[in-house]
Design an enzyme around this catalytic site. Structure first.
Site, PDB file in Angstrom:
ATOM      1  CB  THR A 288       6.748  -1.955  -9.885  1.00 34.16           C
ATOM      2  OG1 THR A 288       5.597  -1.948 -10.737  1.00 34.16           O
ATOM      3  CG2 THR A 288       7.397  -0.580  -9.916  1.00 34.16           C
ATOM      4  N   GLY A 289      10.000  -2.302 -10.093  1.00 27.39           N
ATOM      5  CA  GLY A 289      11.239  -2.140  -9.334  1.00 27.39           C
ATOM      6  C   GLY A 289      12.440  -2.618 -10.114  1.00 27.39           C
ATOM      7  CB  SER A 290      16.031  -2.158  -9.431  1.00 30.00           C
ATOM      8  OG  SER A 290      16.031  -2.644  -8.110  1.00 30.00           O
TER       9      SER A 290
ATOM     10  CD  GLU B 143       4.734  -3.646  -6.385  1.00 40.09           C
ATOM     11  OE1 GLU B 143       5.755  -3.445  -7.027  1.00 40.09           O
ATOM     12  OE2 GLU B 143       4.702  -3.621  -5.141  1.00 40.09           O
TER      13      GLU B 143
ATOM     14  N   GLY C 267       9.103   1.242  -3.867  1.00 39.49           N
ATOM     15  CA  GLY C 267       9.004   1.989  -5.125  1.00 39.49           C
ATOM     16  C   GLY C 267       7.625   2.594  -5.349  1.00 39.49           C
TER      17      GLY C 267
ATOM     18  CE  LYS D 287       5.489  -6.455  -4.114  1.00 41.52           C
ATOM     19  NZ  LYS D 287       6.691  -5.937  -4.834  1.00 41.52           N
ATOM     20  N   GLY D 288       6.600  -1.971  -1.671  1.00 42.07           N
ATOM     21  CA  GLY D 288       6.135  -0.595  -1.852  1.00 42.07           C
ATOM     22  C   GLY D 288       7.213   0.449  -1.702  1.00 42.07           C
TER      23      GLY D 288
ATOM     24  N   GLY E  56       9.576  -8.149  -7.279  1.00 42.60           N
ATOM     25  CA  GLY E  56      10.596  -8.033  -6.239  1.00 42.60           C
ATOM     26  C   GLY E  56       9.947  -7.769  -4.889  1.00 42.60           C
TER      27      GLY E  56
HETATM   28  O1  LIG Z   1       6.903  -0.455  -5.069  1.00 42.52           O
HETATM   29  C1  LIG Z   1       7.840  -1.167  -5.364  1.00 42.52           C
HETATM   30  C2  LIG Z   1       7.860  -2.613  -5.218  1.00 42.52           C
HETATM   31  O2  LIG Z   1       7.175  -3.084  -4.112  1.00 42.52           O
HETATM   32  C3  LIG Z   1       9.184  -3.304  -5.431  1.00 42.52           C
HETATM   33  O3  LIG Z   1       8.885  -4.621  -5.734  1.00 42.52           O
HETATM   34  C4  LIG Z   1      10.080  -3.332  -4.229  1.00 42.52           C
HETATM   35  O4  LIG Z   1      10.255  -2.019  -3.772  1.00 42.52           O
HETATM   36  C5  LIG Z   1      11.431  -3.957  -4.559  1.00 42.52           C
HETATM   37  O5  LIG Z   1      12.111  -3.166  -5.494  1.00 42.52           O
HETATM   38  P1  LIG Z   1      13.587  -3.461  -5.946  1.00 42.52           P
HETATM   39  O6  LIG Z   1      13.570  -4.721  -6.711  1.00 42.52           O
HETATM   40  O7  LIG Z   1      13.962  -2.262  -6.792  1.00 42.52           O
HETATM   41  O8  LIG Z   1      14.432  -3.526  -4.726  1.00 42.52           O
END
Ligand SMILES: O=C[C@H](O)[C@H](O)[C@H](O)COP(=O)(O)O
Length: 337
Positions: free
Chosen positions: A51-53, A130, A124, A121-122, A109
């Site tokens: 999950t995430g960008s 996850e 998001g 992590k987390g 991510g």
């Molecule tokens: O809950 C979200 C996850 O752990 C994401 O993998 C983490 O926050 C990284 O997100 P992003 O790729 O958007 O930076």
């Protein structure tokens, strides 16, 4: 950030020189997202979708490859409602842990990566699903841009902890008073659960109906596994965003190209062929009579690159060598790549 002992590093041969082109953060995320699927997903696999960008681009790539017929017979397990919706929109066949408890690979991510490849992590809000999915994967591939690398977890990004709504203020105080969390500022997440920036007046609720407390640290966490275990043992805590000893490899996009760091287990699995600078090859040949056999690779594909400073070698480890010998040699070769 320098990899810890037991972690080996390699730089992609096709590494793109990006210094001049100054790619945006989104373009870097796309590169690692696409590379993770290209390198680690094969037809017939059960794949965990993060999950995430950044994970967004891995899901996008998987959808493309399934549509083009480059990949077949894939089933995937999403780690959030958002990812489930994206995967469905791309026609990726989905299953759950209830029917598939063992995954071939999970790609996700991270908010922070330390030199031992431990993660926060987390950010998001998806940490629980996850972790549930990623602990069931044979390989857990982490994809980040270089801004996520740190020397110590904690001060750079608040650590999310998922807690039950029941008596959440009590649980928040209990967490803040844990010995390993001493000095942290525990903040209940407000607004949307998918960001730790307060963006609403209501308490944020996760996909699982729980709340999140973000722990703000001023100093680096000294012992992440100890903190992980203390948090996990706290009644009222559902799970936390410390992912220790789970990462198989981390793929990093930075200003000078794509690098990857991997756990020694993966380095050992990958060792048969390696790109080695000449001076390392000489050294490897010197020690080849003891535990390691190194042969120059003579394939046609190799010749084209022999003009460069590196030689492709086939490395064979003597079956009699101990695991410690092997680790030392493999670590040496990989660090020199
Ligand atoms: O809950 C979200 C996850 O752990 C994401 O993998 C983490 O926050 C990284 O997100 P992003 O790729 O958007 O930076």
């Amino acid at each position: 950030f320098a990899p810890a002992a037991g972690v080996s590093r390699s730089r992609s041969i096709s590494s793109l020189r990006m210094a001049e082109t100054a790619l945006s953060q989104d373009e870097l995320k796309k590169m690692v997202g696409y590379k993770s699927v290209d390198d680690y997903v094969e037809s017939g696999m059960v794949v965990g979708l993060g999950t995430g960008s950044t994970a967004y681009f891995a899901v996008e790539r998987l959808g493309q490859k399934l549509k083009d017929g480059e990949l077949k017979d894939i089933v995937a397990i999403p780690t959030s409602v958002r990812t489930k919706e994206q995967a469905e929109s791309l026609g990726i066949p989905l299953v759950t842990l209830d029917t598939h408890s063992k995954l071939d690979v999970a790609i996700d991510g991270a908010d922070e990566v330390d030199p031992d490849l431990n993660l926060v992590k987390g950010g998001g809000g998806a940490l629980l699903r996850e972790k549930m999915v990623e602990v069931c994967a044979d390989k857990f591939i982490v994809i980040v841009d270089e801004s996520k690398l740190c020397d110590g977890l904690g001060p750079g990004f608040p650590l999310p902890v998922e807690i039950t709504p029941f008596c959440h203020e009590h649980t928040l105080r209990t967490i803040a008073s844990l010995p390993t969390c001493e000095g942290c500022d525990a903040v209940l997440r407000m607004g949307s659960s998918s960001t730790n920036k307060p963006d609403g007046d209501e308490i944020a609720v996760t996909d699982n109906g729980n709340y999140i407390v973000d722990l703000h640290f001023k100093e680096a966490i000294k012992d992440a596994p100890a903190m992980a275990s203390e948090l996990k043992n706290t009644v009222g805590v559902v799970d936390h965003g410390l992912f220790c000893d789970m990462t198989t490899a981390v793929i990093i996009a930075g200003s000078d190209g794509i690098s990857s760091y991997c756990s020694m287990a993966l380095a050992l699995a990958k060792v048969p062929t390696a790109w080695v600078p000449k001076h390392v090859l000489r050294h490897a040949l010197l020690i080849s009579n003891s535990q390691m056999r190194v042969k120059k690779e003579r394939s046609r594909s190799t010749k084209t690159i022999l003009h460069g400073r590196k030689r492709k070698v086939r490395v064979k480890l003597n079956k009699k060598s101990t695991l410690a010998d092997r680790k030392e040699q493999v670590a040496y070769l990989h660090l020199c790549l």
